[in-house]
Design a protein around this motif. Structure first.
Motif, PDB file in Angstrom:
ATOM      1  N   CYS A 122      -7.466  -8.390   9.662  1.00  0.00           N
ATOM      2  CA  CYS A 122      -6.947  -7.042   9.445  1.00  0.00           C
ATOM      3  C   CYS A 122      -6.160  -6.629  10.672  1.00  0.00           C
ATOM      4  O   CYS A 122      -6.696  -6.643  11.787  1.00  0.00           O
TER       5      CYS A 122
ATOM      6  N   LYS B 245      -7.918   2.453   3.303  1.00  0.00           N
ATOM      7  CA  LYS B 245      -7.724   1.237   4.101  1.00  0.00           C
ATOM      8  C   LYS B 245      -9.032   0.752   4.711  1.00  0.00           C
ATOM      9  O   LYS B 245      -9.304  -0.456   4.758  1.00  0.00           O
TER      10      LYS B 245
ATOM     11  N   ARG C 135      -4.245  -3.628  12.411  1.00  0.00           N
ATOM     12  CA  ARG C 135      -4.159  -2.170  12.357  1.00  0.00           C
ATOM     13  C   ARG C 135      -2.969  -1.710  13.186  1.00  0.00           C
ATOM     14  O   ARG C 135      -3.011  -1.683  14.422  1.00  0.00           O
TER      15      ARG C 135
ATOM     16  N   SER D  46       0.833  -1.201   0.000  1.00  0.00           N
ATOM     17  CA  SER D  46       0.000   0.000   0.000  1.00  0.00           C
ATOM     18  C   SER D  46       0.865   1.247   0.000  1.00  0.00           C
ATOM     19  O   SER D  46       1.984   1.237   0.517  1.00  0.00           O
TER      20      SER D  46
ATOM     21  N   ASN E 152      -4.388   1.319  -3.227  1.00  0.00           N
ATOM     22  CA  ASN E 152      -4.767   0.700  -1.957  1.00  0.00           C
ATOM     23  C   ASN E 152      -6.101  -0.017  -2.033  1.00  0.00           C
ATOM     24  O   ASN E 152      -6.288  -1.047  -1.374  1.00  0.00           O
TER      25      ASN E 152
ATOM     26  N   SER F 101      -3.412  -3.237   7.746  1.00  0.00           N
ATOM     27  CA  SER F 101      -4.264  -2.063   7.868  1.00  0.00           C
ATOM     28  C   SER F 101      -3.555  -0.995   8.707  1.00  0.00           C
ATOM     29  O   SER F 101      -2.333  -1.038   8.861  1.00  0.00           O
TER      30      SER F 101
END
Length: 324
Positions: free
Chosen positions: A165, A145, A167, A75, A93, A116
């Motif tokens: 995911c 995202k 983060r 990303s 992304n 993420s």
């Protein structure tokens, strides 16, 4: 032998993940367009120079090899750039991630680990940020995202692609063995910027605001060692391999360190003079961003093993002095 496709495996976090997987005995294939990564950072497995925008390449890759899971790190990550050029961020992304997911769907690959970001939450509404915190991103990077996270929920419901995911708050540090580290161009992360000022590659470090509501007036952030992030990815993959449902976890150290603390620890670790220039606040910088990672601890058994700020700085300094 578990075969994992690591997309973006030549970048900062991805390259550390490739090394980590190799040490665990996994078979690894890296796909990277080298727009922000480096071929020599891929220390294990096969390497394919390619882009997620190339649907034909993805179709050929997934039809010619069988993957047990995909880890996605490819990303764009610069918040300021996302404001100036949102199209670049939504194209790469979001759209390119959908290309990847669609290729997985056709090939019946049903496990996906997504890199993420805490930027999906926007302005903090509490001292620490847990998974239930409102998701109101304030820039195209964070929105791109969050859109992927929302798409993943739909792809799970419709196609059975299970995902985790993760983060991150602030990925930091370097490979404890000194083989890998941050090589961003331009560099935007605080710890490498401070260490570049210590090594002489940069004339000074700017401190943007000293009047925040924190003990020393500078912003507080949560830094997570890159090795601990890699372990979280591996543990998350294990849950999917064991049949767990899709989940999302916040990954942080659990402690916040101020900008001034980082500078002082860097001075102690390096023994070098670090010139500091005080500058005005930057728009949109909250005083404090710290993760609440209890869910990852409970579900994955994940606990940071390199939590001390001194350790983060020492490993990053070893890379800074070795790489130049």
């Amino acid at each position: 032998m578990t075969h994992i496709l690591v997309v973006g495996g030549a970048g900062y976090i991805g390259s550390h993940m490739v090394k980590h997987l190799g040490a665990l005995g996994c078979r690894v294939t890296t796909l990277d367009n080298l727009s922000g990564g480096f071929r020599d950072a891929v220390l294990h497995g096969a390497f394919i120079h390619g882009d997620l925008a190339d649907k034909a390449l993805l179709a050929q890759l997934f039809s010619s090899q069988r993957f047990d899971a995909v880890m996605h790190f490819a990303s764009h990550i610069q918040v300021g750039e996302s404001v100036l050029d949102p199209g670049k961020y939504y194209e790469n992304n979001l759209v390119n991630t959908l290309n990847l997911l669609n290729a997985m769907r056709v090939a019946r690959v049903h496990r996906f680990i997504f890199s993420s970001t805490a930027a999906i939450f926007g302005e903090p509404q509490s001292a620490t940020i847990g998974e239930a915190h409102p998701k109101q991103p304030i820039n195209p990077y964070g929105r791109s995202k969050l859109m992927v996270e929302q798409a993943l929920a739909d792809y799970d419901h419709a196609y059975g692609i299970k995902s985790v995911c993760l983060r991150y708050f602030n990925a930091a540090g370097a490979d404890p063995e000194g083989q890998l580290g941050e090589r961003h161009e331009p560099e935007t992360h605080l710890i490498p910027l401070v260490l570049q000022a210590a090594s002489g590659r940069r004339s000074h470090i700017s401190v943007f605001g000293r009047d925040y509501d924190t003990p020393d007036g500078t912003c507080i952030r949560d830094y997570v060692h890159i090795a601990d992030l890699c372990q979280a990815h591996w543990l998350a993959l294990q849950t999917l391999m064991q049949g767990a449902d899709s989940q999302a976890y916040n990954l942080g150290n659990g402690n916040g360190f101020s900008v001034q603390e980082v500078i002082e620890v860097a001075r102690q670790v390096t023994g070098c003079k670090i010139t500091v220039v005080d500058s005005p606040r930057r728009a949109g910088d909250p005083a404090r961003l710290v993760a609440h990672s209890a869910a990852a601890t409970q579900a994955l058994g994940w606990r940071p093993q390199h939590a001390a700020l001194e350790t983060l700085v020492e490993h990053a300094w070893r890379w800074e002095t070795r790489a130049r």
